[in-house]
Motif scaffolding. Structure first.
Motif, PDB file in Angstrom:
ATOM      1  N   PRO A 179       0.806  -1.229   0.000  1.00  0.00           N
ATOM      2  CA  PRO A 179       0.000   0.000   0.000  1.00  0.00           C
ATOM      3  C   PRO A 179       0.841   1.282   0.000  1.00  0.00           C
ATOM      4  O   PRO A 179       0.406   2.311  -0.491  1.00  0.00           O
ATOM      5  N   SER A 180       2.071   1.205   0.518  1.00  0.00           N
ATOM      6  CA  SER A 180       2.902   2.407   0.594  1.00  0.00           C
ATOM      7  C   SER A 180       3.992   2.459  -0.477  1.00  0.00           C
ATOM      8  O   SER A 180       4.885   3.287  -0.410  1.00  0.00           O
ATOM      9  N   GLY A 181       3.956   1.572  -1.467  1.00  0.00           N
ATOM     10  CA  GLY A 181       4.975   1.579  -2.523  1.00  0.00           C
ATOM     11  C   GLY A 181       5.367   0.159  -2.897  1.00  0.00           C
ATOM     12  O   GLY A 181       4.512  -0.683  -3.127  1.00  0.00           O
ATOM     13  N   TYR A 182       6.671  -0.100  -2.925  1.00  0.00           N
ATOM     14  CA  TYR A 182       7.169  -1.431  -3.252  1.00  0.00           C
ATOM     15  C   TYR A 182       8.138  -1.898  -2.171  1.00  0.00           C
ATOM     16  O   TYR A 182       8.893  -1.098  -1.619  1.00  0.00           O
ATOM     17  N   LEU A 206       7.407  -6.011  -9.526  1.00  0.00           N
ATOM     18  CA  LEU A 206       8.194  -5.051 -10.281  1.00  0.00           C
ATOM     19  C   LEU A 206       9.607  -5.609 -10.375  1.00  0.00           C
ATOM     20  O   LEU A 206      10.178  -6.046  -9.374  1.00  0.00           O
ATOM     21  N   ILE A 207      10.153  -5.649 -11.594  1.00  0.00           N
ATOM     22  CA  ILE A 207      11.537  -6.048 -11.809  1.00  0.00           C
ATOM     23  C   ILE A 207      12.320  -4.793 -12.150  1.00  0.00           C
ATOM     24  O   ILE A 207      11.891  -3.983 -12.962  1.00  0.00           O
ATOM     25  N   GLN A 208      13.472  -4.657 -11.517  1.00  0.00           N
ATOM     26  CA  GLN A 208      14.343  -3.511 -11.784  1.00  0.00           C
ATOM     27  C   GLN A 208      15.687  -4.038 -12.274  1.00  0.00           C
ATOM     28  O   GLN A 208      16.277  -4.921 -11.664  1.00  0.00           O
ATOM     29  N   ILE A 209      16.154  -3.488 -13.395  1.00  0.00           N
ATOM     30  CA  ILE A 209      17.416  -3.901 -13.998  1.00  0.00           C
ATOM     31  C   ILE A 209      18.488  -2.858 -13.705  1.00  0.00           C
ATOM     32  O   ILE A 209      18.298  -1.676 -14.000  1.00  0.00           O
TER      33      ILE A 209
END
Length: 111
Positions: free
Chosen positions: A55-58, A83-86
């Motif tokens: 609820p507050s982001g990731y 969410l995938i971050q490269i």
């Protein structure tokens, strides 16, 4: 008392086993597109971070590094949105669902 402990252990074992069967493994290849050469290249040794929405982001969940072929793997995920971050720069929202095979393939390409 022994029977209660035995029953508790059986229930615990069954619940762990059920969760493992509902888990999803994902994999993919990270590529980048070089506009100058009009060519796709795999990205070995890229940092791939996995986040789950809150609820507050990731919230950070896991990290891996791509192999020499640019492949990454994450194991035992529950179906849902992630969410995938490269390389701590490019973000990609993905949806994990039950695949028809051992792995859900999620390739990633960026420019």
């Amino acid at each position: 008392m022994k029977n209660a402990i035995r029953l508790l252990l059986i229930i615990l074992f069954l619940s762990i086993n059920c969760r493992a069967q509902n888990a999803v493994n994902i994999r993919g290849q990270v590529q980048y597109y070089n506009i100058s050469y009009n060519q796709y290249y795999t990205l070995p040794n890229a940092i791939v971070d996995l986040y789950v929405p809150t609820p507050s982001g990731y919230r950070f969940l896991s990290q891996t590094i791509t192999n020499g072929y640019g492949l990454y793997f994450f194991y035992h995920l529950l179906p849902g949105n992630y969410l995938i971050q490269i390389n701590r720069a490019k973000n990609y929202q993905i949806q994990v669902f039950y695949p028809n095979s051992d792995f859900l393939d999620i390739p990633i390409c960026f420019y």
